[in-house]
Design a protein around this motif. Sequence first.
Motif, PDB file in Angstrom:
ATOM      1  N   VAL A   1      -6.212  13.663  -5.272  1.00 59.64           N
ATOM      2  CA  VAL A   1      -6.072  15.030  -4.765  1.00 59.64           C
ATOM      3  C   VAL A   1      -4.922  15.682  -5.530  1.00 59.64           C
ATOM      4  N   SER A   2      -4.908  17.004  -5.570  1.00 63.46           N
ATOM      5  CA  SER A   2      -3.844  17.715  -6.275  1.00 63.46           C
ATOM      6  C   SER A   2      -3.353  18.884  -5.436  1.00 63.46           C
ATOM      7  N   PHE A   3      -2.134  19.311  -5.705  1.00 61.68           N
ATOM      8  CA  PHE A   3      -1.573  20.481  -5.027  1.00 61.68           C
ATOM      9  C   PHE A   3      -0.526  21.103  -5.941  1.00 61.68           C
ATOM     10  N   THR A   4      -0.302  22.387  -5.773  1.00 60.98           N
ATOM     11  CA  THR A   4       0.702  23.116  -6.543  1.00 60.98           C
ATOM     12  C   THR A   4       1.776  23.635  -5.603  1.00 60.98           C
ATOM     13  N   VAL A   5       3.021  23.384  -5.956  1.00 65.41           N
ATOM     14  CA  VAL A   5       4.133  23.872  -5.155  1.00 65.41           C
ATOM     15  C   VAL A   5       4.501  25.258  -5.671  1.00 65.41           C
TER      16      VAL A   5
ATOM     17  N   PRO B   1      -2.691   9.286 -11.535  1.00 63.46           N
ATOM     18  CA  PRO B   1      -1.420   8.541 -11.448  1.00 63.46           C
ATOM     19  C   PRO B   1      -1.665   7.091 -11.044  1.00 63.46           C
ATOM     20  N   ASP B   2      -0.775   6.197 -11.495  1.00 64.62           N
ATOM     21  CA  ASP B   2      -0.874   4.788 -11.124  1.00 64.62           C
ATOM     22  C   ASP B   2       0.515   4.261 -10.787  1.00 64.62           C
ATOM     23  N   LEU B   3       0.658   2.945 -10.710  1.00 69.39           N
ATOM     24  CA  LEU B   3       1.920   2.356 -10.269  1.00 69.39           C
ATOM     25  C   LEU B   3       3.042   2.499 -11.288  1.00 69.39           C
ATOM     26  N   SER B   4       2.731   2.967 -12.473  1.00 79.07           N
ATOM     27  CA  SER B   4       3.776   3.232 -13.457  1.00 79.07           C
ATOM     28  C   SER B   4       4.401   4.613 -13.267  1.00 79.07           C
ATOM     29  N   ASP B   5       3.807   5.413 -12.377  1.00 80.69           N
ATOM     30  CA  ASP B   5       4.324   6.746 -12.077  1.00 80.69           C
ATOM     31  C   ASP B   5       5.198   6.687 -10.820  1.00 80.69           C
ATOM     32  N   ASN B   6       5.368   7.814 -10.168  1.00 87.06           N
ATOM     33  CA  ASN B   6       6.149   7.849  -8.929  1.00 87.06           C
ATOM     34  C   ASN B   6       5.380   7.149  -7.813  1.00 87.06           C
ATOM     35  N   VAL B   7       6.062   6.321  -7.048  1.00 89.49           N
ATOM     36  CA  VAL B   7       5.407   5.528  -6.013  1.00 89.49           C
ATOM     37  C   VAL B   7       6.234   5.555  -4.730  1.00 89.49           C
ATOM     38  N   SER B   8       5.546   5.715  -3.608  1.00 92.52           N
ATOM     39  CA  SER B   8       6.133   5.527  -2.292  1.00 92.52           C
ATOM     40  C   SER B   8       5.235   4.543  -1.557  1.00 92.52           C
TER      41      SER B   8
ATOM     42  N   VAL C   1      -2.175  13.132  -6.798  1.00 94.18           N
ATOM     43  CA  VAL C   1      -1.796  12.078  -5.861  1.00 94.18           C
ATOM     44  C   VAL C   1      -2.978  11.151  -5.611  1.00 94.18           C
ATOM     45  N   ARG C   2      -2.705   9.825  -5.561  1.00101.49           N
ATOM     46  CA  ARG C   2      -3.721   8.849  -5.166  1.00101.49           C
ATOM     47  C   ARG C   2      -3.101   7.809  -4.242  1.00101.49           C
ATOM     48  N   ALA C   3      -3.847   7.439  -3.249  1.00101.96           N
ATOM     49  CA  ALA C   3      -3.446   6.307  -2.411  1.00101.96           C
ATOM     50  C   ALA C   3      -3.808   5.016  -3.143  1.00101.96           C
ATOM     51  N   PHE C   4      -3.103   3.931  -2.819  1.00 99.38           N
ATOM     52  CA  PHE C   4      -3.422   2.649  -3.443  1.00 99.38           C
ATOM     53  C   PHE C   4      -3.171   1.509  -2.452  1.00 99.38           C
ATOM     54  N   ALA C   5      -3.792   0.392  -2.710  1.00100.78           N
ATOM     55  CA  ALA C   5      -3.559  -0.833  -1.940  1.00100.78           C
ATOM     56  C   ALA C   5      -3.649  -2.013  -2.898  1.00100.78           C
ATOM     57  N   THR C   6      -2.754  -2.991  -2.713  1.00100.33           N
ATOM     58  CA  THR C   6      -2.682  -4.153  -3.601  1.00100.33           C
ATOM     59  C   THR C   6      -2.853  -5.440  -2.806  1.00100.33           C
ATOM     60  N   ASN C   7      -3.689  -6.344  -3.296  1.00 98.21           N
ATOM     61  CA  ASN C   7      -3.766  -7.704  -2.757  1.00 98.21           C
ATOM     62  C   ASN C   7      -3.821  -8.677  -3.933  1.00 98.21           C
ATOM     63  N   GLU C   8      -4.153  -9.922  -3.676  1.00 98.60           N
ATOM     64  CA  GLU C   8      -4.103 -10.924  -4.736  1.00 98.60           C
ATOM     65  C   GLU C   8      -5.117 -10.675  -5.846  1.00 98.60           C
ATOM     66  N   TYR C   9      -6.112  -9.841  -5.574  1.00101.01           N
ATOM     67  CA  TYR C   9      -7.126  -9.555  -6.579  1.00101.01           C
ATOM     68  C   TYR C   9      -6.778  -8.349  -7.466  1.00101.01           C
ATOM     69  N   GLY C  10      -5.734  -7.611  -7.105  1.00 99.96           N
ATOM     70  CA  GLY C  10      -5.352  -6.452  -7.904  1.00 99.96           C
ATOM     71  C   GLY C  10      -5.067  -5.231  -7.040  1.00 99.96           C
TER      72      GLY C  10
ATOM     73  N   ARG D   1       0.850  -1.187   0.000  1.00100.67           N
ATOM     74  CA  ARG D   1       0.000   0.000   0.000  1.00100.67           C
ATOM     75  C   ARG D   1       0.883   1.232   0.000  1.00100.67           C
ATOM     76  N   GLY D   2       0.346   2.359  -0.430  1.00103.75           N
ATOM     77  CA  GLY D   2       1.154   3.570  -0.475  1.00103.75           C
ATOM     78  C   GLY D   2       0.469   4.673  -1.241  1.00103.75           C
ATOM     79  N   ILE D   3       1.266   5.530  -1.861  1.00105.25           N
ATOM     80  CA  ILE D   3       0.750   6.622  -2.666  1.00105.25           C
ATOM     81  C   ILE D   3       1.511   6.654  -3.983  1.00105.25           C
ATOM     82  N   CYS D   4       0.840   7.105  -5.027  1.00108.67           N
ATOM     83  CA  CYS D   4       1.487   7.331  -6.315  1.00108.67           C
ATOM     84  C   CYS D   4       1.158   8.750  -6.756  1.00108.67           C
ATOM     85  N   TRP D   5       2.075   9.363  -7.475  1.00111.76           N
ATOM     86  CA  TRP D   5       1.855  10.742  -7.870  1.00111.76           C
ATOM     87  C   TRP D   5       2.508  11.034  -9.208  1.00111.76           C
ATOM     88  N   SER D   6       1.995  12.092  -9.846  1.00115.94           N
ATOM     89  CA  SER D   6       2.468  12.486 -11.164  1.00115.94           C
ATOM     90  C   SER D   6       2.031  13.913 -11.435  1.00115.94           C
TER      91      SER D   6
END
Length: 240
Positions: A69-73, A22-29, A53-62, A12-17
Amino acid sequence: MISQGGSDVTQRGICWSTSSNPDLSDNVSSENLGLGSYSLLITEIELGSTYYVRAFATNEYGTAFGEEVSFTVGIGALYEFDDGSEGIIYYIDQNMHGLVVSLDQDFRRWSNRPKVDIQLIPNEGSHMPTALHVGLGLTYTNAMINQVGASVVPAAAWCRSMGTEWYLPSCGEIVELASVRNVVNIGLSNHGGIPISEARYWSSSEFNAYRAWRYYFGGGGDQFRWLKQTEHYVRAVRMF
C-alpha cells in the motif's frame, strides 16, 4: 495474519520505503509474536513524500510479504504538534513548512464594537488582498488582541484560545485554503473534524475601521468586506 505456514512466526511487522516493494533492508518496525492482527508505528517520515508499505512475517522457512500500500504525506494529511494540538495540512512550501487548518470551527463577530481600527493592520482598498504571506494572519491576530483585548475581537480570540500559535488567517491564507478545500475536507472527515462548508468565513484583514474582509467558500463572487459586528464562521490556522 491467519496462518504460520507450518512453522512458528519468529518476527512480524511492517517495512516501508520511498521506493516500491520495500523489504527488510529498508525501514522496519516489528514485534516477535505469532498469529493475529497487529499495528505498528511508522516514524521519521517527511512531508511531501510518497511511502510504500508492506506487512511481513518470518519463520524458519523465510519471510513472506503482504500486499503493498502507499500513501503521501501532504495536503489533507493530519499534522500533530508537539503540544498535542492537531490540524489538517493545506499548504506546503518548498522547504516543507506550511499551514494547517483547525479541525473545529466557530461562529463569531470580528469585533464587538461597530468601529475599531487596528493600527498594525493596513486598511485594504476595494480589492480583496489575496497574496499569500504565510504568518501574516498571526501578525494581524496579535495586533488585534494586543491593541483592544481579546474580549473586543471574538473571532481572533477564539482562534487564540486554541494556543498561542493559532490565529485568524489573513485573506491570502484563507484564499489558499479555498483552493484545496475539497482535499482538506476529506482529511477533516477522516480525522473527526468539521468540513469547511459553503459559507462565509472571517479573515483577519481589515477593509477600514467599520468593515473587515470575509471569504465565501460557496464562490459566486461574494468576496466582500463586511460590518465587523456581523457573525460569520471562523477557522483557525497555524504554521509548521
